[in-house]
Write an enzyme that holds these catalytic residues in place. Structure first.
Site, PDB file in Angstrom:
ATOM      1  N   ALA A  92     -29.306  18.577 -27.204  1.00  0.00           N
ATOM      2  CA  ALA A  92     -29.616  19.395 -28.380  1.00  0.00           C
ATOM      3  C   ALA A  92     -30.395  18.515 -29.348  1.00  0.00           C
ATOM      4  O   ALA A  92     -30.311  17.288 -29.298  1.00  0.00           O
ATOM      5  CB  ALA A  92     -28.317  19.867 -29.016  1.00  0.00           C
ATOM      6  N   GLY A 144     -26.654  18.424 -24.148  1.00  0.00           N
ATOM      7  CA  GLY A 144     -27.027  19.824 -23.901  1.00  0.00           C
ATOM      8  C   GLY A 144     -27.993  19.955 -22.728  1.00  0.00           C
ATOM      9  O   GLY A 144     -28.025  20.998 -22.069  1.00  0.00           O
ATOM     10  N   GLU A 155     -25.844  19.989 -19.779  1.00  0.00           N
ATOM     11  CA  GLU A 155     -25.148  21.289 -19.772  1.00  0.00           C
ATOM     12  C   GLU A 155     -26.086  22.411 -19.326  1.00  0.00           C
ATOM     13  O   GLU A 155     -25.692  23.311 -18.586  1.00  0.00           O
ATOM     14  CB  GLU A 155     -24.556  21.557 -21.164  1.00  0.00           C
ATOM     15  CG  GLU A 155     -23.381  20.616 -21.447  1.00  0.00           C
ATOM     16  CD  GLU A 155     -22.953  20.572 -22.908  1.00  0.00           C
ATOM     17  OE1 GLU A 155     -23.839  20.611 -23.781  1.00  0.00           O
ATOM     18  OE2 GLU A 155     -21.746  20.501 -23.162  1.00  0.00           O
ATOM     19  N   GLU A 211     -22.705  12.516 -26.034  1.00  0.00           N
ATOM     20  CA  GLU A 211     -22.413  12.988 -27.401  1.00  0.00           C
ATOM     21  C   GLU A 211     -21.436  12.084 -28.141  1.00  0.00           C
ATOM     22  O   GLU A 211     -21.475  11.977 -29.363  1.00  0.00           O
ATOM     23  CB  GLU A 211     -21.827  14.411 -27.359  1.00  0.00           C
ATOM     24  CG  GLU A 211     -22.790  15.493 -26.903  1.00  0.00           C
ATOM     25  CD  GLU A 211     -22.777  15.738 -25.401  1.00  0.00           C
ATOM     26  OE1 GLU A 211     -22.393  14.826 -24.628  1.00  0.00           O
ATOM     27  OE2 GLU A 211     -23.160  16.850 -24.997  1.00  0.00           O
TER      28      GLU A 211
HETATM   29  N1  DAK Z   1     -32.803  15.138 -30.367  1.00  0.00           N
HETATM   30  C1  DAK Z   1     -33.902  14.940 -31.143  1.00  0.00           C
HETATM   31  N2  DAK Z   1     -34.862  14.047 -30.827  1.00  0.00           N
HETATM   32  C2  DAK Z   1     -34.696  13.320 -29.710  1.00  0.00           C
HETATM   33  C3  DAK Z   1     -33.576  13.477 -28.860  1.00  0.00           C
HETATM   34  C4  DAK Z   1     -32.592  14.452 -29.226  1.00  0.00           C
HETATM   35  N3  DAK Z   1     -31.517  14.715 -28.481  1.00  0.00           N
HETATM   36  N4  DAK Z   1     -33.689  12.620 -27.831  1.00  0.00           N
HETATM   37  C5  DAK Z   1     -34.848  11.960 -28.034  1.00  0.00           C
HETATM   38  N5  DAK Z   1     -35.462  12.379 -29.161  1.00  0.00           N
HETATM   39  C6  DAK Z   1     -36.739  11.932 -29.717  1.00  0.00           C
HETATM   40  C7  DAK Z   1     -36.577  10.559 -30.375  1.00  0.00           C
HETATM   41  O1  DAK Z   1     -36.063  10.700 -31.685  1.00  0.00           O
HETATM   42  C8  DAK Z   1     -38.017  10.082 -30.348  1.00  0.00           C
HETATM   43  O2  DAK Z   1     -38.726  10.714 -31.379  1.00  0.00           O
HETATM   44  P1  DAK Z   1     -39.647   9.860 -32.435  1.00  0.00           P
HETATM   45  O3  DAK Z   1     -38.740   8.838 -33.005  1.00  0.00           O
HETATM   46  O4  DAK Z   1     -40.702   9.255 -31.544  1.00  0.00           O
HETATM   47  O5  DAK Z   1     -40.141  10.875 -33.382  1.00  0.00           O
HETATM   48  C9  DAK Z   1     -38.542  10.637 -29.039  1.00  0.00           C
HETATM   49  O6  DAK Z   1     -37.675  11.707 -28.694  1.00  0.00           O
HETATM   50  C10 DAK Z   1     -38.497   9.609 -27.900  1.00  0.00           C
HETATM   51  O7  DAK Z   1     -37.181   9.102 -27.845  1.00  0.00           O
HETATM   52  P2  DAK Z   1     -36.838   7.541 -27.814  1.00  0.00           P
HETATM   53  O8  DAK Z   1     -37.870   6.755 -28.555  1.00  0.00           O
HETATM   54  O9  DAK Z   1     -35.434   7.378 -28.232  1.00  0.00           O
HETATM   55  O10 DAK Z   1     -37.012   7.240 -26.253  1.00  0.00           O
HETATM   56  P3  DAK Z   1     -36.300   6.122 -25.379  1.00  0.00           P
HETATM   57  O11 DAK Z   1     -36.952   6.198 -24.047  1.00  0.00           O
HETATM   58  O12 DAK Z   1     -36.254   4.811 -26.109  1.00  0.00           O
HETATM   59  O13 DAK Z   1     -34.766   6.599 -25.245  1.00  0.00           O
HETATM   60  C11 DAK Z   1     -33.009   8.239 -24.794  1.00  0.00           C
HETATM   61  C12 DAK Z   1     -34.467   7.761 -24.513  1.00  0.00           C
HETATM   62  C13 DAK Z   1     -32.842   9.581 -24.085  1.00  0.00           C
HETATM   63  C14 DAK Z   1     -32.024   7.231 -24.217  1.00  0.00           C
HETATM   64  C15 DAK Z   1     -32.802   8.358 -26.322  1.00  0.00           C
HETATM   65  O14 DAK Z   1     -33.886   9.147 -26.873  1.00  0.00           O
HETATM   66  C16 DAK Z   1     -31.520   9.043 -26.680  1.00  0.00           C
HETATM   67  O15 DAK Z   1     -30.442   8.415 -26.657  1.00  0.00           O
HETATM   68  N6  DAK Z   1     -31.591  10.326 -27.060  1.00  0.00           N
HETATM   69  C17 DAK Z   1     -30.427  11.072 -27.503  1.00  0.00           C
HETATM   70  C18 DAK Z   1     -29.573  11.472 -26.308  1.00  0.00           C
HETATM   71  C19 DAK Z   1     -28.337  12.209 -26.772  1.00  0.00           C
HETATM   72  O16 DAK Z   1     -27.492  11.660 -27.515  1.00  0.00           O
HETATM   73  N7  DAK Z   1     -28.189  13.441 -26.329  1.00  0.00           N
HETATM   74  C20 DAK Z   1     -27.082  14.307 -26.743  1.00  0.00           C
HETATM   75  C21 DAK Z   1     -27.476  15.036 -27.994  1.00  0.00           C
HETATM   76  S1  DAK Z   1     -26.120  15.943 -28.656  1.00  0.00           S
HETATM   77  C22 DAK Z   1     -23.179  22.808 -29.546  1.00  0.00           C
HETATM   78  C23 DAK Z   1     -22.979  22.561 -28.210  1.00  0.00           C
HETATM   79  C24 DAK Z   1     -23.627  21.477 -27.593  1.00  0.00           C
HETATM   80  C25 DAK Z   1     -24.445  20.659 -28.317  1.00  0.00           C
HETATM   81  C26 DAK Z   1     -24.650  20.906 -29.634  1.00  0.00           C
HETATM   82  C27 DAK Z   1     -24.024  21.986 -30.270  1.00  0.00           C
HETATM   83  N8  DAK Z   1     -22.484  23.934 -30.218  1.00  0.00           N
HETATM   84  C28 DAK Z   1     -21.395  24.572 -29.509  1.00  0.00           C
HETATM   85  C29 DAK Z   1     -23.064  24.532 -31.319  1.00  0.00           C
HETATM   86  C30 DAK Z   1     -25.096  19.533 -27.670  1.00  0.00           C
HETATM   87  C31 DAK Z   1     -25.226  18.386 -28.289  1.00  0.00           C
HETATM   88  C32 DAK Z   1     -26.093  17.351 -27.732  1.00  0.00           C
HETATM   89  O17 DAK Z   1     -26.758  17.515 -26.741  1.00  0.00           O
END
Ligand code: DAK
Length: 258
Positions: free
Chosen positions: A66, A109, A112, A132
């Site tokens: 997400a 997400g 998921e 997460e």
């Molecule tokens: N959201 C927003 N932007 C993201 C992102 C994300 N999940 N993942 C990556 N980006 C963006 C980065 O901010 C960056 O943008 P700029 O800084 O260049 O503007 C760009 O994508 C490239 O990312 P990185 O520079 O970080 O790239 P790397 O290769 O160094 O790293 C990475 C890749 C995938 C390891 C890293 O980007 C990362 O850790 N990303 C986050 C992964 C994460 O934590 N995913 C889970 C998110 S929470 C809900 C139910 C479910 C959910 C929500 C609500 N409800 C019931 C309402 C789900 C929640 C989630 O999924």
């Protein structure tokens, strides 16, 4: 269908391919993208010229979760009101088979979303997980439930509590994905498999998918009954008559989807 800003839709024969297209954010699933995705799924599901759907991202990311930037300042009540992820149930209700073609990150997400699909073809570069916990939350769109059913309790616990990513090979061994192919071929392989399924009798495909999904939320007894009813129902289709006649006459069947 109105203009798509975050998706690319491609069709070939009976197969429609939806590509998530926010590469600048590793296909992070913001509200706009999810709304487009859900309405695209719904319209393809109603379209008789589509028999199987492939969902993909790009080589670097299927989807990195997400959109954290969109959620970062939200209150609990705002999250509740957005009701972003309950809409995902609509994906679960799509009747046509969905094949995920996954390369790179499928996280949070994104993982998921992958698990909402019926079959998963991954590239050898896939990195799959529920990280997460590292941003102070936990899976919220099926990660604790679908992942656990797919890989078992102990591995699901490890992945959700540490946020570790699985490699494609590990995910394959754990039963989370169907196969791993070199990165040049993952999409092609998924589309080939989709075309193969699209070449099967559509009503039987639909009822078989339904019966398999039923096994996740019912007892074995009810599930077997459901399966049997779907089986009998197929004897009301022209495709059943055609399939069996073609077998007896030693020819290729021609499916009508009726
Ligand atoms: N959201 C927003 N932007 C993201 C992102 C994300 N999940 N993942 C990556 N980006 C963006 C980065 O901010 C960056 O943008 P700029 O800084 O260049 O503007 C760009 O994508 C490239 O990312 P990185 O520079 O970080 O790239 P790397 O290769 O160094 O790293 C990475 C890749 C995938 C390891 C890293 O980007 C990362 O850790 N990303 C986050 C992964 C994460 O934590 N995913 C889970 C998110 S929470 C809900 C139910 C479910 C959910 C929500 C609500 N409800 C019931 C309402 C789900 C929640 C989630 O999924």
């Amino acid at each position: 269908m109105s203009e798509l800003k975050n998706l690319i839709l491609h069709r070939e024969g009976f197969v429609a391919t939806i590509q998530l297209n926010r590469p600048q954010a590793l296909n992070a699933l913001n509200l706009e993208l999810m709304n487009e995705l859900i309405s695209t799924f719904e319209s393809l599901d109603k379209d008789d010229s589509v028999r199987c759907i492939v969902l993909t991202g790009n080589e670097k990311a299927f989807a990195a979760g997400a959109d954290i930037k969109e959620m970062a300042n939200a209150s609990a009540v705002e999250m509740l009101e957005r009701d972003q992820f309950s809409k995902w149930d609509k994906i679960r209700k799509v009747k046509k088979p969905i094949i995920a073609a996954v390369s790179g990150f499928a996280l949070g997400g994104g993982c998921e979303l992958m698990m909402h699909c019926d079959i998963v073809i991954a590239s050898e570069t896939a990195k799959i997980g529920q990280p997460e916990i590292n941003i102070g939350v936990m899976p919220g769109a099926g990660g604790t439930q679908r992942l656990t059913r797919a890989v078992g309790k102990v591995l699901a616990m490890e992945l959700v509590l540490t946020g570790r990513f699985l490699s494609a090979e590990e995910a394959l061994k754990a039963g989370l994905i169907n196969r791993v192919v070199p990165v040049e071929f993952y999409l092609e392989e998924a589309q080939k498999l989709a075309a193969e399924i699209a070449n099967r009798p559509p009503v039987a495909v639909r009822l078989a998918k339904e019966a398999i999904l039923k096994s996740f939320d019912t007892t074995i007894e009810m599930g077997l009954e459901y399966e049997r009813k779907n089986f009998y129902m197929l004897f009301a289709t022209e495709d059943m008559k055609e399939g069996m006649a073609a077998f007896v006459e030693k020819r290729k069947p021609e499916w009508k989807g009726k």
